[in-house]
Design a protein around this motif. Sequence first.
Motif, PDB file in Angstrom:
ATOM      1  N   ASN A  61       0.971  -1.151  -0.171  1.00 32.48           N
ATOM      2  CA  ASN A  61       0.020   0.004   0.029  1.00 32.48           C
ATOM      3  C   ASN A  61       0.973   1.209  -0.074  1.00 32.48           C
ATOM      4  O   ASN A  61       1.986   1.096   0.105  1.00 32.48           O
ATOM      5  CB  ASN A  61      -0.918   0.147   1.323  1.00 32.48           C
ATOM      6  N   ASN A  62       0.173   2.461   0.088  1.00 38.15           N
ATOM      7  CA  ASN A  62       0.926   3.943   0.357  1.00 38.15           C
ATOM      8  C   ASN A  62       1.337   3.963   1.561  1.00 38.15           C
ATOM      9  O   ASN A  62       0.485   4.264   2.331  1.00 38.15           O
ATOM     10  CB  ASN A  62       0.366   4.897  -0.554  1.00 38.15           C
ATOM     11  N   ILE A  63       2.417   3.868   1.882  1.00 42.82           N
ATOM     12  CA  ILE A  63       3.008   3.933   3.508  1.00 42.82           C
ATOM     13  C   ILE A  63       3.761   5.375   3.630  1.00 42.82           C
ATOM     14  O   ILE A  63       4.722   5.623   2.631  1.00 42.82           O
ATOM     15  CB  ILE A  63       3.929   2.658   3.847  1.00 42.82           C
ATOM     16  N   SER A  64       3.421   6.187   4.766  1.00 42.67           N
ATOM     17  CA  SER A  64       4.234   7.331   4.655  1.00 42.67           C
ATOM     18  C   SER A  64       4.972   7.192   5.733  1.00 42.67           C
ATOM     19  O   SER A  64       4.780   6.581   6.731  1.00 42.67           O
ATOM     20  CB  SER A  64       3.203   8.371   4.838  1.00 42.67           C
ATOM     21  N   ILE A  65       6.162   7.974   5.954  1.00 38.47           N
ATOM     22  CA  ILE A  65       7.291   8.058   7.123  1.00 38.47           C
ATOM     23  C   ILE A  65       7.536   9.533   7.295  1.00 38.47           C
ATOM     24  O   ILE A  65       7.588  10.358   6.368  1.00 38.47           O
ATOM     25  CB  ILE A  65       8.354   7.200   6.721  1.00 38.47           C
ATOM     26  N   GLY A  83       3.164  -0.970  -4.227  1.00 36.81           N
ATOM     27  CA  GLY A  83       3.439  -0.181  -2.922  1.00 36.81           C
ATOM     28  C   GLY A  83       4.127   0.633  -3.152  1.00 36.81           C
ATOM     29  O   GLY A  83       4.861   0.828  -3.946  1.00 36.81           O
ATOM     30  N   SER A  84       4.170   1.613  -2.017  1.00 39.04           N
ATOM     31  CA  SER A  84       5.125   2.883  -2.085  1.00 39.04           C
ATOM     32  C   SER A  84       5.609   3.196  -0.612  1.00 39.04           C
ATOM     33  O   SER A  84       4.746   3.017   0.329  1.00 39.04           O
ATOM     34  CB  SER A  84       4.590   3.975  -2.717  1.00 39.04           C
ATOM     35  N   LEU A  85       6.573   3.887  -0.518  1.00 34.56           N
ATOM     36  CA  LEU A  85       7.248   4.205   0.870  1.00 34.56           C
ATOM     37  C   LEU A  85       7.672   5.751   0.508  1.00 34.56           C
ATOM     38  O   LEU A  85       8.430   5.886  -0.354  1.00 34.56           O
ATOM     39  CB  LEU A  85       8.421   3.400   1.481  1.00 34.56           C
ATOM     40  N   LYS A  86       6.894   6.745   1.014  1.00 34.80           N
ATOM     41  CA  LYS A  86       7.122   7.991   0.964  1.00 34.80           C
ATOM     42  C   LYS A  86       7.494   8.785   2.187  1.00 34.80           C
ATOM     43  O   LYS A  86       6.559   8.622   3.204  1.00 34.80           O
ATOM     44  CB  LYS A  86       6.100   8.613   0.119  1.00 34.80           C
ATOM     45  N   ASP A  87       8.610   9.619   2.176  1.00 32.85           N
ATOM     46  CA  ASP A  87       8.684  10.774   3.207  1.00 32.85           C
ATOM     47  C   ASP A  87       7.810  11.704   3.068  1.00 32.85           C
ATOM     48  O   ASP A  87       7.636  12.500   2.035  1.00 32.85           O
ATOM     49  CB  ASP A  87      10.297  11.175   2.963  1.00 32.85           C
ATOM     50  N   ILE A  88       7.106  12.136   4.173  1.00 33.26           N
ATOM     51  CA  ILE A  88       6.445  13.203   4.138  1.00 33.26           C
ATOM     52  C   ILE A  88       6.759  14.526   4.982  1.00 33.26           C
ATOM     53  O   ILE A  88       6.361  15.634   5.143  1.00 33.26           O
ATOM     54  CB  ILE A  88       4.899  12.968   4.754  1.00 33.26           C
ATOM     55  N   GLN A 104      13.016  -3.759  -3.765  1.00 33.31           N
ATOM     56  CA  GLN A 104      12.430  -2.647  -4.423  1.00 33.31           C
ATOM     57  C   GLN A 104      11.836  -2.902  -5.498  1.00 33.31           C
ATOM     58  O   GLN A 104      12.455  -2.938  -6.696  1.00 33.31           O
ATOM     59  CB  GLN A 104      13.380  -1.424  -4.557  1.00 33.31           C
ATOM     60  N   ASN A 105      10.345  -2.957  -5.526  1.00 32.65           N
ATOM     61  CA  ASN A 105       9.659  -3.197  -6.753  1.00 32.65           C
ATOM     62  C   ASN A 105       8.762  -2.219  -6.991  1.00 32.65           C
ATOM     63  O   ASN A 105       8.027  -2.258  -8.197  1.00 32.65           O
ATOM     64  CB  ASN A 105       8.855  -4.649  -6.601  1.00 32.65           C
ATOM     65  N   GLY A 106       8.333  -1.270  -6.249  1.00 32.68           N
ATOM     66  CA  GLY A 106       7.427  -0.193  -6.271  1.00 32.68           C
ATOM     67  C   GLY A 106       8.108   1.254  -6.259  1.00 32.68           C
ATOM     68  O   GLY A 106       9.024   1.419  -7.158  1.00 32.68           O
ATOM     69  N   ILE A 107       7.538   2.124  -5.337  1.00 36.17           N
ATOM     70  CA  ILE A 107       7.823   3.592  -5.201  1.00 36.17           C
ATOM     71  C   ILE A 107       8.674   3.935  -3.996  1.00 36.17           C
ATOM     72  O   ILE A 107       8.103   3.481  -3.075  1.00 36.17           O
ATOM     73  CB  ILE A 107       6.875   4.501  -5.604  1.00 36.17           C
ATOM     74  N   LEU A 108       9.709   4.399  -4.113  1.00 36.08           N
ATOM     75  CA  LEU A 108      10.594   4.857  -2.964  1.00 36.08           C
ATOM     76  C   LEU A 108      10.745   6.303  -3.124  1.00 36.08           C
ATOM     77  O   LEU A 108      11.566   6.697  -4.032  1.00 36.08           O
ATOM     78  CB  LEU A 108      11.975   3.890  -2.610  1.00 36.08           C
ATOM     79  N   PHE A 109      10.343   7.168  -2.141  1.00 34.88           N
ATOM     80  CA  PHE A 109      10.693   8.387  -2.237  1.00 34.88           C
ATOM     81  C   PHE A 109      11.212   8.895  -1.093  1.00 34.88           C
ATOM     82  O   PHE A 109      10.417   8.984   0.070  1.00 34.88           O
ATOM     83  CB  PHE A 109       9.299   9.405  -2.596  1.00 34.88           C
TER      84      PHE A 109
END
Length: 144
Positions: A61-65, A83-88, A104-109
């Motif tokens: 899923n879209n997970i924020s950190i 899925g994604s791991l995004k810095d907010i 890493q298969n999805g989005i990493l920001f």
Amino acid sequence: MKKATYTQRVFRVLVSFIALPLITFGAANVVSVANGPWTSGSTWNTGSVPNTNVDNITISNNISINSTIGLSGTAQLTITASGSLKDISGVSGLNVANTASFFQNGILFLSGRLSVVNNASMLVTTGATITVGNTSFSNNAVIN
């Protein structure tokens, strides 16, 4: 108190070795079940935040950190294609160290640093997106 015989001691050792693989040392398969913050138990199938030292963590899923995540020990982090791991926070990063693994298969920001060090490994598949502020790869890190 009577001393254990040699046979009894050998038996105890053998039983210990047989029982050892049956003991769980705290590792769990933790999977995201909803979009949300890393720090919220409701984001994860276990109802609690993953242990970044031992758990096998899957983000679908879209997970924020809002702070840097540090993986180490036997932990594994997989970001699936959905899925994604995004810095907010604007400063968060991901540190993968000490034999931990990151797939890493999805989005990493990340606005902060992506660091893979000390025998840790990172595998990036076709179609994955990585946007980071800066990177650090050292001390036998493996990047594929």
